[in-house]
Motif scaffolding. Structure first.
Motif, PDB file in Angstrom:
ATOM      1  N   ARG A  72       0.917  -1.302  -0.065  1.00  7.06           N
ATOM      2  CA  ARG A  72      -0.028  -0.006   0.336  1.00  7.06           C
ATOM      3  C   ARG A  72       0.935   1.277  -0.021  1.00  7.06           C
ATOM      4  N   LEU A  73       1.881   1.134   0.840  1.00  9.11           N
ATOM      5  CA  LEU A  73       2.993   2.445   0.909  1.00  9.11           C
ATOM      6  C   LEU A  73       3.590   2.625  -0.207  1.00  9.11           C
ATOM      7  N   HIS A  74       3.837   1.383  -1.043  1.00  6.61           N
ATOM      8  CA  HIS A  74       4.719   1.627  -2.324  1.00  6.61           C
ATOM      9  C   HIS A  74       3.855   1.987  -3.439  1.00  6.61           C
ATOM     10  N   ALA A  75       2.845   1.731  -3.289  1.00  2.00           N
ATOM     11  CA  ALA A  75       1.645   2.099  -4.493  1.00  2.00           C
ATOM     12  C   ALA A  75       1.557   3.710  -4.530  1.00  2.00           C
ATOM     13  N   GLU A  76       1.325   4.057  -3.060  1.00  2.00           N
ATOM     14  CA  GLU A  76       1.024   5.556  -3.013  1.00  2.00           C
ATOM     15  C   GLU A  76       2.194   6.226  -3.223  1.00  2.00           C
TER      16      GLU A  76
END
Length: 250
Positions: free
Chosen positions: A33-37
């Motif tokens: 989720r962090l990497h996508a953001e």
């Protein structure tokens, strides 16, 4: 096979799951989720969670090269009158005295095996584990390289608990242009580990170092030496000393 039965039996008694490993899945889901953001915002430093981490008032600098982040630990110390090593020692010793933690881990997110600087920080963390956790608190502590830890490790730390985790990262992360490597995913894993541990109610602090130059590694060594000095038989000094060890150093 008998060893396997024993390990799974102990895991079951400790309410740990080595089959589906929910602690691991939690960490991986947060990282994704962090990497996508980060891809949408132009880098992990631009994500909401990283901004909250970087700008939290619950952090303390040491020698201008080491920063302790303790926003995911109980706010039960008078941090305004204490140095970064004193805050770390007080929080660690208090949780140990309350039997909320019984072992420790020091995990650096980066190479600790191949480069000379990586091996140097690993040696520094081994010294910290021995001087502070082993000698002063009489508890075991492991030194790891993140995110190279295996799934059983994650399930133990996140699933079982009882550990005082300290995750470390160099602010000057390595970049490999030829491979398109920018360390963003590495930083996402560093942050996701903290978030997963905190979500499960585990004790976790973070330390960022300016870089892996000798001056920064020396400051990190001094940070842990001071924390060990301020730990008296497992009880950290409640108030800072009047000498250099207790005064603010930033």
């Amino acid at each position: 096979q008998f060893i396997h039965y024993t390990v799974f039996g102990v895991a079951w008694l400790r309410k740990m799951n080595f089959v589906t490993q929910p602690g691991v899945e939690l960490y991986k889901a947060i990282t994704s989720r962090l990497h996508a953001e980060a891809e949408k915002t132009g880098g992990i430093e631009n994500t909401k969670e990283w901004q909250n981490f970087a700008n939290s008032p619950r952090q303390a600098r040491w020698r201008g090269r080491v920063t302790l982040h303790y926003d995911r630990l109980p706010a039960d110390v008078n941090a305004e009158t204490m140095t970064a090593p004193a805050i770390y020692a007080a929080l660690l010793c208090r949780m140990a005295a309350q039997r909320r933690v019984s072992y420790g881990e020091l995990t650096f997110f980066g190479d600790t095996r191949y480069s000379p600087r990586g091996r140097a920080i690993r040696a520094s963390l081994h010294r910290a584990a021995e001087a502070l956790f082993n000698a002063k608190l009489k508890m075991p502590a492991d030194v790891y390289e993140g995110p190279a830890m295996n799934h059983s490790y994650h399930e133990m730390i996140i699933g079982h608990g009882g550990c005082f985790s300290t995750v470390l990262l160099s602010q000057k992360a390595e970049r490999i242009a030829a491979a398109g490597y920018t360390a963003d995913y590495h930083k996402a894993q560093f942050l996701a580990t903290q978030m997963a541990l905190a979500e499960r109610g585990r004790a976790v602090s973070a330390i960022t170092v300016k870089d892996l130059e000798p001056a920064s590694l020396a400051a990190l060594d001094e940070f842990f030496r001071q924390a060990a000095t301020l730990s008296k038989n497992g009880k950290a000094l409640a108030e800072p000393e009047t000498g250099a060890a207790g005064r603010a150093a930033c």
